[in-house]
Design a protein around this motif. Sequence first.
Motif, mmCIF file in Angstrom:
data_model
loop_
_atom_site.group_PDB
_atom_site.id
_atom_site.type_symbol
_atom_site.label_atom_id
_atom_site.label_comp_id
_atom_site.label_asym_id
_atom_site.label_seq_id
_atom_site.Cartn_x
_atom_site.Cartn_y
_atom_site.Cartn_z
ATOM 1 N N ARG A 32 0.834 -1.212 0.000
ATOM 2 C CA ARG A 32 0.000 0.000 0.000
ATOM 3 C C ARG A 32 0.860 1.250 0.000
ATOM 4 O O ARG A 32 0.610 2.199 -0.755
ATOM 5 N N ALA A 33 1.868 1.272 0.883
ATOM 6 C CA ALA A 33 2.724 2.452 0.993
ATOM 7 C C ALA A 33 3.469 2.719 -0.311
ATOM 8 O O ALA A 33 3.664 3.863 -0.708
ATOM 9 N N ALA A 34 3.876 1.658 -0.974
ATOM 10 C CA ALA A 34 4.672 1.811 -2.191
ATOM 11 C C ALA A 34 3.833 2.164 -3.407
ATOM 12 O O ALA A 34 4.317 2.821 -4.318
ATOM 13 N N THR A 35 2.570 1.737 -3.433
ATOM 14 C CA THR A 35 1.770 1.918 -4.647
ATOM 15 C C THR A 35 0.623 2.900 -4.500
ATOM 16 O O THR A 35 0.076 3.357 -5.493
ATOM 17 N N GLY A 36 0.208 3.183 -3.277
ATOM 18 C CA GLY A 36 -0.955 4.043 -3.093
ATOM 19 C C GLY A 36 -2.264 3.295 -3.294
ATOM 20 O O GLY A 36 -3.328 3.899 -3.390
ATOM 21 N N ALA A 37 -2.201 1.975 -3.371
ATOM 22 C CA ALA A 37 -3.401 1.162 -3.568
ATOM 23 C C ALA A 37 -4.289 1.243 -2.329
ATOM 24 O O ALA A 37 -3.809 1.503 -1.225
ATOM 25 N N THR A 38 -5.587 1.005 -2.511
ATOM 26 C CA THR A 38 -6.481 0.914 -1.364
ATOM 27 C C THR A 38 -6.159 -0.365 -0.612
ATOM 28 O O THR A 38 -5.462 -1.246 -1.130
ATOM 29 N N LEU A 39 -6.710 -0.481 0.577
ATOM 30 C CA LEU A 39 -6.487 -1.691 1.365
ATOM 31 C C LEU A 39 -6.963 -2.920 0.596
ATOM 32 O O LEU A 39 -6.267 -3.931 0.517
ATOM 33 N N ALA A 40 -8.155 -2.844 0.013
ATOM 34 C CA ALA A 40 -8.704 -3.986 -0.725
ATOM 35 C C ALA A 40 -7.823 -4.341 -1.925
ATOM 36 O O ALA A 40 -7.570 -5.518 -2.192
ATOM 37 N N GLN A 41 -7.350 -3.331 -2.651
ATOM 38 C CA GLN A 41 -6.504 -3.589 -3.813
ATOM 39 C C GLN A 41 -5.176 -4.214 -3.390
ATOM 40 O O GLN A 41 -4.720 -5.179 -3.995
ATOM 41 N N ALA A 42 -4.575 -3.650 -2.341
ATOM 42 C CA ALA A 42 -3.284 -4.175 -1.889
ATOM 43 C C ALA A 42 -3.425 -5.611 -1.404
ATOM 44 O O ALA A 42 -2.583 -6.457 -1.694
ATOM 45 N N LYS A 43 -4.510 -5.912 -0.678
ATOM 46 C CA LYS A 43 -4.716 -7.271 -0.198
ATOM 47 C C LYS A 43 -4.872 -8.227 -1.377
ATOM 48 O O LYS A 43 -4.272 -9.299 -1.398
ATOM 49 N N ALA A 44 -5.661 -7.834 -2.377
ATOM 50 C CA ALA A 44 -5.860 -8.693 -3.544
ATOM 51 C C ALA A 44 -4.540 -8.926 -4.279
ATOM 52 O O ALA A 44 -4.250 -10.045 -4.717
ATOM 53 N N GLU A 45 -3.738 -7.873 -4.383
ATOM 54 C CA GLU A 45 -2.470 -8.001 -5.097
ATOM 55 C C GLU A 45 -1.480 -8.872 -4.321
ATOM 56 O O GLU A 45 -0.777 -9.700 -4.902
ATOM 57 N N VAL A 46 -1.446 -8.725 -2.994
ATOM 58 C CA VAL A 46 -0.553 -9.560 -2.181
ATOM 59 C C VAL A 46 -1.052 -11.008 -2.186
ATOM 60 O O VAL A 46 -0.255 -11.948 -2.247
ATOM 61 N N ASP A 47 -2.369 -11.188 -2.136
ATOM 62 C CA ASP A 47 -2.929 -12.545 -2.240
ATOM 63 C C ASP A 47 -2.498 -13.196 -3.555
ATOM 64 O O ASP A 47 -2.134 -14.369 -3.590
ATOM 65 N N ALA A 48 -2.552 -12.424 -4.650
ATOM 66 C CA ALA A 48 -2.144 -12.960 -5.954
ATOM 67 C C ALA A 48 -0.663 -13.325 -5.939
ATOM 68 O O ALA A 48 -0.267 -14.367 -6.463
ATOM 69 N N LEU A 49 0.134 -12.484 -5.312
ATOM 70 C CA LEU A 49 1.566 -12.772 -5.222
ATOM 71 C C LEU A 49 1.799 -14.040 -4.410
ATOM 72 O O LEU A 49 2.608 -14.888 -4.786
ATOM 73 N N GLU A 50 1.051 -14.184 -3.326
ATOM 74 C CA GLU A 50 1.190 -15.376 -2.489
ATOM 75 C C GLU A 50 0.808 -16.635 -3.269
ATOM 76 O O GLU A 50 1.467 -17.660 -3.185
#
Length: 116
Positions: A32-50
């Motif tokens: 979130r800090a690095a991209t400015g994504a919302t919490l929901a977006q950052a969670k989805a993106e980290v989930d995808a990475l995982e």
Amino acid sequence: RPPGAPGRGPDRGEVLALIAAGRKIEAIKLHRAATGATLAQAKAEVDALEREGVLPPAHAPTPGPAAPVRPEEDPALVDFVRANRLIEAIQRYRELTGASLAAAKDAVVRLRDRGA
């Protein structure tokens, strides 16, 4: 680059290391800090990475009307409160503010009690 520098994509290795260490919340915060994504977006993106080991394309904000200055001015939040859909209202409040669950619940209850 310093970890979590705003406006830059997070280092994939940093995020993966946090996930591997069982520190998923920190990985989401870093993203979130690095991209400015919302919490929901950052969670989805980290989930995808995982899941897949790759970050989706960087978050790009969609143009639109400016966000309300205060959460109680957010139309979706107000609609949820008026419809007594408090769980959705709390989720929306947290999305808008990044507040803790307890703080968001207290704020939503205050909005409801004031007749938002």
